[in-house]
Write a protein that holds these residues in place. Structure first.
Motif: not given
Length: 333
Positions: A63-66, A179-180, A195-198, A240-242
């Protein structure tokens, strides 16, 4: 009434973040928030009326590319973020909390929580704690325990201070969002599962951390950390890639406008990768799960100033936005 600052005052890194939003009288929904503080309803954009943020994370790699394409697509319908209520960005199945993971913070706690009968000078106890922290970073393992999803609340919601909580305290923390599915992953590969951070504020009642009636048992994290609303989360999940380097982010917490915590994740004893890897050695981490990575120096015990009715906490982390929560005393009959 909740304290809800204008979300436009809380920018984030990268082109978009994931949020869970709502409007009055309707159920919450997963949303893509662009860097311009505009909202795309992902139920509509991805043609799935039952979509949740956790389901997005369960299919994160696909979903990330979408989501990137949606953020760049000017044709997708958008509304201002100020039209919505912001909730905790995800409902996790599991919450992994970390204690004693910032060097200076643990030294301060070691001094504040001296054992009964320990009359040594403060500088002696501080030196002892510093030696312990240096040894831990080299030879020991992280300290991780389980939190309750029911303690999570939104980033702008009021926090009720229970009447029994004699010493409620703040603890701003960086959160890694899984995320996995992850089990037994190495330190080198651990960040591939994030997947990311908060942002989270892991509130703690210092008076109930230790079981004074049963000292041989030790800590009581159920009572001290898991009251409803004791974990304000969000406002969103930043991919995460940000985030260029999660081990070089500044955490800042202000109490009624006065800075109390202001420290870099560089002060972590065990960095994010080591925390995620360690949790996965025992548990099976699931998409949407949270790994809280500890809190830096500057909590209320350090300042001799605990939370009370009417206090407002503003917490921010580099690239992740900001949250604001007001403390409200529990009303008892």
């Amino acid at each position: 009434m909740s304290v809800k600052p204008a979300p436009a005052s809380a920018p984030f890194a990268g082109p978009f973040a994931l949020a869970t939003l709502s409007v009055p009288g309707e159920p919450s929904f997963p949303a893509l928030v662009t860097s311009g503080q505009l909202v795309i309803d992902l139920r509509t954009a991805l043609d799935d009326a039952q979509l949740t943020t956790r389901r997005l994370l369960e299919d994160w790699q696909a979903v990330l590319p979408r989501l990137r394409s949606l953020a760049e697509d000017g044709a997708a319908p958008r509304r201002p973020l100020t039209d919505f209520q912001v909730h905790a960005p995800v409902e996790p199945r599991q919450v992994f909390q970390s204690g004693a993971n910032y060097r200076q913070h643990v030294i301060d706690l070691h001094v504040a929580h001296k054992a009964p009968g320990d009359d040594r000078p403060e500088d002696e106890r501080r030196a002892e704690a510093a030696e312990i922290m240096d040894r831990r970073a080299t030879d020991d393992l992280p300290y991780v325990f389980i939190g309750l999803p029911s303690a999570i609340t939104g980033p702008y919601d009021d926090v009720v201070l229970p009447s029994w909580a004699a010493k409620p305290d703040w603890e701003l923390e960086l959160v890694a969002v899984i995320g996995r599915p992850a089990h037994g992953v190495s330190v080198d590969e651990a960040l591939e599962y994030v997947a990311g951070y908060a942002i989270a504020n892991d509130l703690t009642d210092r008076a109930t951390v230790f079981r004074r009636d049963m000292p041989q048992i030790g800590t009581d994290w159920l009572r001290s950390k898991n009251a409803p609303g004791f974990t304000p989360l969000g406002p969103w999940i930043v991919p995460a890639d940000s985030i260029a380097d999660p081990d070089d982010l500044q955490l800042t917490l202000k109490l009624n406008g006065e800075t109390m915590q202001d420290e870099s994740t560089k002060d972590m004893i065990f960095n994010v990768a080591r925390m995620v890897s360690y949790a996965s050695q025992s548990a099976h981490l699931l998409p949407g799960d949270l790994v809280l990575t500890g809190s830096p120096a500057g909590n209320g015990m350090h300042w001799g100033r605990l939370l009370r009715d009417g206090d407002v906490m503003d917490g921010s982390i580099t690239g992740l936005g900001a949250q604001r929560t007001r403390c409200v005393a529990e009303v008892t009959s």
